[in-house]
Design an enzyme around this catalytic site. Sequence first.
Site, PDB file in Angstrom:
ATOM      1  CG  ASP A 192      -1.707   1.011   1.452  1.00 49.51           C
ATOM      2  OD1 ASP A 192      -1.420   2.172   0.725  1.00 49.51           O
ATOM      3  OD2 ASP A 192      -2.665   1.163   2.250  1.00 49.51           O
ATOM      4  CE  LYS A 221      -3.025   9.535   2.183  1.00 48.58           C
ATOM      5  NZ  LYS A 221      -3.812   8.219   1.645  1.00 48.58           N
TER       6      LYS A 221
END
Length: 425
Positions: A192, A221
């Site tokens: 991840d 992000k």
Amino acid sequence: MERDKVIFDLIDQELGRQRDGIELIASENFTSLQVMEAMGTSLTNKYAEGYPGKRYYGGCEIVDQVEQLAIDRLRQVFNCTYANVQPHSGAQANGAVFLAVMKPGEKFLGLDLSMGGHLTHGSAANFSGKTYQALHYGVTKDGIVDYEQLETIARAENPKMIICGASAYSRDWDYARIRAVADEIGAIVFADIAHPAGLIAAGLLKDPFDHCHIVTSTTHKTLRGPRGGIIMLRHDFENPWGLKDPKGNTRMMSSLLDLAVFPGTQGGPLEHVIAAKAIAFGEILSADFKAYGQQIIANAQAMAKAFVAKDYQIISGGTDNHLMLIDLRNKNITGKKAQETLDKAHITLNKNAVPYDDKSPFVTSGIRIGVPSITTRGMKEEHMQTVVDLIDKILMNIDDEAIIAGVKEEVKTFMKQFPLYPELN
Ligand code: DSN
């Protein structure tokens, strides 16, 4: 219909808040204007359950092109053969991986939430911890992933899947070492990369794709796209456990993942967000993105150095990526108090548990700081000292309302040098 002034006024206020403040939440960023524009378009009206060319609704000829472009660009960004751009979030992407790979009650191994891991890596409060048997590795007293512990647990417990990745970890990962132990026990490795994905895309951190069977990320992000999730495989492979689809057919992993997203865990994809993802992936493929990634790392390292010079304790002693975790115990301040007080001065970050924390997750001993957003706004290494000085001024005068109010004005003036969305009034 009358314009909803109440909501649009709040949206204006939020833009003002973002403009005036120093944004240090490590998981946030500012998208380009065109990424935001795509989300406010007619694509939001369209139902398109299924995948390009295989939909359950008519009228999908345009969104098919949008989604296919997003898939093709994402494949190019990470040099992979399979990509699913439909997950509504990182948690949804991770949920689909679990559904594709694991049966309820089976074991997996992930980084403990209290050591920097993520909720979906086996927290007792999350579906991952409730549905499956979660085992955890941690970090050493020095704040580095405890690979020996990971190997010991893997060999003793034979988990079906090992997860690497974190939400509050400032160092790069030894994916090859994790893959080696996974191969010994026949486990799948799932990375991840939600936090460092942009730095990996820019070639500035180790590439997980050669060692990890499945990779997920968020897109909002360090990838600087809209809020959302993605799933990728560098190479497709036959599922090693003979898992079957609902009709009893054994399928390739790509097919199991597609089924796990839709219809497994989601209905209609958000094509307006997928269009924004496609735009963001196009931006990542541009020449400028590598320079952005390099600036993020330079800023984070300059900031960590400035904190250390003021006797702040950085977990693991520094950073390889976009964030750092600071243990405030030597300053006698909790993470909660630090977050709340900095918020008053428009310096936004989050309290965060530090490894071996003695305080509850609601209080914590630390703060997490990330630089992707301020780097997007144009800050360079020389500005990091000012940011650290402002934070330190608040933390050293934590109950002095006059000083806090003064810093709030200093922050506002400082941030005027770094315009945000000047096209929006
Ligand atoms: N909530 C995100 C973060 O702040 O890191 C992770 O999902």
